[in-house]
Design an enzyme around this catalytic site. Structure first.
Site, PDB file in Angstrom:
ATOM      1  N   THR A 184      43.008  35.713  57.589  1.00  0.00           N
ATOM      2  CA  THR A 184      42.740  35.203  56.246  1.00  0.00           C
ATOM      3  C   THR A 184      44.055  35.187  55.498  1.00  0.00           C
ATOM      4  O   THR A 184      44.823  36.139  55.584  1.00  0.00           O
ATOM      5  CB  THR A 184      41.696  36.078  55.526  1.00  0.00           C
ATOM      6  OG1 THR A 184      41.558  35.613  54.193  1.00  0.00           O
ATOM      7  CG2 THR A 184      42.060  37.542  55.511  1.00  0.00           C
ATOM      8  N   GLU A 329      36.480  38.554  55.573  1.00  0.00           N
ATOM      9  CA  GLU A 329      36.358  40.003  55.747  1.00  0.00           C
ATOM     10  C   GLU A 329      34.906  40.473  55.791  1.00  0.00           C
ATOM     11  O   GLU A 329      34.641  41.624  56.096  1.00  0.00           O
ATOM     12  CB  GLU A 329      37.068  40.733  54.591  1.00  0.00           C
ATOM     13  CG  GLU A 329      38.583  40.604  54.599  1.00  0.00           C
ATOM     14  CD  GLU A 329      39.087  39.413  53.822  1.00  0.00           C
ATOM     15  OE1 GLU A 329      38.333  38.409  53.693  1.00  0.00           O
ATOM     16  OE2 GLU A 329      40.225  39.466  53.333  1.00  0.00           O
ATOM     17  N   LYS A 436      43.331  34.830  31.312  1.00  0.00           N
ATOM     18  CA  LYS A 436      43.254  35.748  30.178  1.00  0.00           C
ATOM     19  C   LYS A 436      44.018  35.125  29.022  1.00  0.00           C
ATOM     20  O   LYS A 436      45.239  35.056  29.035  1.00  0.00           O
ATOM     21  CB  LYS A 436      43.823  37.120  30.540  1.00  0.00           C
ATOM     22  CG  LYS A 436      43.220  38.225  29.705  1.00  0.00           C
ATOM     23  CD  LYS A 436      43.516  39.596  30.273  1.00  0.00           C
ATOM     24  CE  LYS A 436      42.767  40.647  29.467  1.00  0.00           C
ATOM     25  NZ  LYS A 436      43.138  42.004  29.857  1.00  0.00           N
ATOM     26  N   TRP A 441      38.779  36.818  28.453  1.00  0.00           N
ATOM     27  CA  TRP A 441      38.668  36.196  29.769  1.00  0.00           C
ATOM     28  C   TRP A 441      38.015  34.820  29.666  1.00  0.00           C
ATOM     29  O   TRP A 441      37.062  34.623  28.931  1.00  0.00           O
ATOM     30  CB  TRP A 441      37.799  37.058  30.686  1.00  0.00           C
ATOM     31  CG  TRP A 441      38.302  38.456  30.882  1.00  0.00           C
ATOM     32  CD1 TRP A 441      37.880  39.577  30.236  1.00  0.00           C
ATOM     33  CD2 TRP A 441      39.323  38.881  31.796  1.00  0.00           C
ATOM     34  NE1 TRP A 441      38.569  40.679  30.697  1.00  0.00           N
ATOM     35  CE2 TRP A 441      39.466  40.284  31.654  1.00  0.00           C
ATOM     36  CE3 TRP A 441      40.139  38.211  32.723  1.00  0.00           C
ATOM     37  CZ2 TRP A 441      40.381  41.024  32.401  1.00  0.00           C
ATOM     38  CZ3 TRP A 441      41.037  38.957  33.461  1.00  0.00           C
ATOM     39  CH2 TRP A 441      41.162  40.341  33.301  1.00  0.00           C
TER      40      TRP A 441
END
Ligand code: AMP
Length: 542
Positions: A184, A329, A436, A441
């Site tokens: 990955t 994963e 941000k 956010w």
């Protein structure tokens, strides 16, 4: 008292056992330059035995790594089974990596044999002379001359197989032995190897089949549009074998909407699986041609969030999308969004747009982005998703990036999400993509979904760029539908957003581009956009 159950190892060999004992007459169909290649699981299984003999003759022993550089086709599937069943390790090579990354992962995994599609020889040729661990290159070829290359001697898969016996004595395997490895690539540094065990593949396969997950049965016809070189093609190569479902493989025509429609229609496909960009293009093709896919009952979609307009558009065509989340994963399936019996029908669409609850076998939690404290499942608090379970990575090959594990044994995904009281995860962003602005956010995923609901927009993605006052401000990169290319203005998009997102979320700039760069898995590549993006006009002005 001692338990009295057999200590039966959970291995990929059991999937092969089912394929050859129970589903011999089921078909595997692969798209070819002209027409299709068609054979049965029985023919397939015989060749899997031959492949094991052939690899053994070439010196492959248990534990050795065999790389594959191949599209979604029947020969790749044979390797998916033969390599782990003989105790070797299947290393699926992502053919869209940069050449130096490809050379790195081949060496890092220590591949000794590579099996490459003839059409991908030019990709391998870019690293000719730079893969010292590789002793043998085997070409998977439909016939005809090979492209010119500097790879030295290559062997032909079909000629090698021709005289091999069709029964191989599979060794007894430890369920914790490695079965496969997939790399990955993060935002920085070299790609990292995730090593799957037989046990993790087996348990993941069992979970994938369940009703609360992808719900695959023998009667299904599955067309994976997600590459076999990426995250195990979401586990489908083993799941279809375990279930005995017919398999349809698109080879290198995965991005071609017309081919997908044709395969769905001619092979009676019932389940499709792929990333949103594939479905955006397919939907457009369907809307333009009026094609119907009445047999398809599920379009599994993951890899990125499903834009609401895409789900609504597909629904209109009778195509029900099933939202899944996961990562290399996590083998990769972690969540699947199927509304619960107690949730109101009128909320169904909104619920299915979430990434969903963890599938059986997976546990997850969210952790505060600054303090790491566990957050409540109230659908409001957002934090990093952490996950654990029998098919979740406990680290990377060569101990790369050890910081991804918490001290108490959870994997830190890098995804930011809320979890509602019913356990449904809603991904807000990647930690590295969330913007941000002035201390607040902004979810780029939500913003992108809102922009892609504009009728003239085909694709859109949002990145944060440096701003002198607010630190970061959102910029939208938008691809319009070709028929609207001339007539769409930034103001029009911004106006459209006013009643859909908070005012301060509205992107400072809308930049129209011809195409959004895509990652190897077909997702929007924000990294490339960010690196190449001109600064904000306001940043230049100050
Ligand atoms: P990969 O390991 O390349 O498959 O990438 C995994 C990442 O893709 C995850 O960590 C998420 O950021 C993203 N991803 C996968 N599925 C979804 C989804 N359904 N919604 C949003 N992001 C997703």
């Amino acid at each position: 008292m001692e338990q009295t159950m057999q200590d039966y190892p959970l291995t990929v060999q059991h999937v092969l056992w089912r394929v050859e004992k129970l589903f011999c007459r089921k078909e595997i169909v692969t798209k070819r330059e002209a027409g299709v290649h068609r054979y049965t699981y029985g023919d397939f299984a015989a060749r899997v035995h031959q492949v094991a003999h052939m690899l053994e003759r070439l010196g492959v022993r248990p534990g050795d790594r065999v790389g594959t550089l191949a599209w979604n086709n029947y020969r790749h599937l044979e390797l998916y089974y033969a390599i782990p069943c003989m105790g070797a390790v299947l290393h699926t090579l992502n053919l869209r990596l940069f050449p130096e990354q490809l050379a790195f992962i081949i060496e890092d995994a220590g591949d000794t044999v590579l099996c490459v599609d003839a059409s991908l020889i030019p990709v391998l040729n870019k690293i000719a002379g730079k893969i010292p661990t590789v002793k043998t290159i085997i070409v998977l070829n439909d016939g005809g001359d090979l492209p010119a290359h500097d790879l030295g001697e290559t062997l032909d898969y079909e000629s090698l197989l021709a005289d091999e016996p069709t029964t191989y004595a599979w060794p007894t395997l430890d369920e914790r032995a490695p079965a496969g490895v997939c790399y990955t690539s993060g935002t920085t540094g070299n790609p990292k190897g995730v090593v799957y065990s037989h046990r993790s593949q087996f348990l993941h396969t069992m979970s994938v089949l369940q009703k609360g997950c992808l719900n695959i049965g023998e009667e299904d016809v599955v067309l994976p549009v997600v590459p076999m070189f990426h995250a195990n093609s979401w586990g489908l190569p083993y799941a279809v074998g375990m279930a005995g479902a017919k398999l349809v493989l698109p080879d290198r025509w995965m991005g071609d909407g017309a081919t997908l429609i044709e395969l769905c229609q001619s092979e009676d496909v019932t389940i499709l699986a792929g990333v949103p960009t594939i479905w955006i293009n397919l939907l457009r093709q369907i809307e333009q041609t009026g094609a119907q896919l009445p047999k398809v009952h599920t379009v599994v979609c993951g890899g990125s969030a499903i834009p609401p307009a895409l789900m609504a558009g597909m629904e209109k065509q009778g195509l029900r999308m099933l939202h899944a989340w996961g990562m290399t994963e996590t083998s990769p399936l972690g969540t699947v969004s199927i509304p619960r019996s107690w949730q109101p029908e009128e909320e169904s669409l909104a619920i299915r747009l979430k990434q969903g609850p963890p599938i059986p076998g997976v546990e997850l939690r969210i952790a505060d982005l600054s303090t790491g404290a566990e957050l409540p499942w109230d659908g409001v608090a957002f934090g990093e998703v952490q996950v654990r379970g029998p098919w979740i990575a406990s680290g990377y090959h060569h101990n790369a990036d050890p910081g991804k594990q918490t001290e108490d044994g959870w994997f830190k995904t890098g995804d930011v999400a809320t979890i509602d009281p019913d356990g449904f995860v809603a991904i807000v962003d990647r930690t590295k993509d969330v913007i941000k602005s002035g201390g607040e956010w902004i979810s780029t995923i939500e913003l992108e979904g809102a922009i892609m609901a504009h009728p003239k927009v085909l694709e859109a993605t949002v990145v944060g760029l440096a701003h002198p006052k607010w630190v970061e401000r959102p910029v939208a990169f938008v691809v319009t539908k070709p028929e609207h290319a001339e007539a769409t203005t930034p103001e029009e998009i911004r106006d459209f957003l006013t009643d859909k997102v908070a005012r301060w979320w509205i992107p400072d700039e809308i930049r129209f581009i011809a195409e959004i760069p895509k990652t190897s898995a077909g997702k929007f590549d924000k990294k490339v956009l960010r690196v190449n993006a001109a600064p904000l006009v306001e940043a230049v002005a100050t």
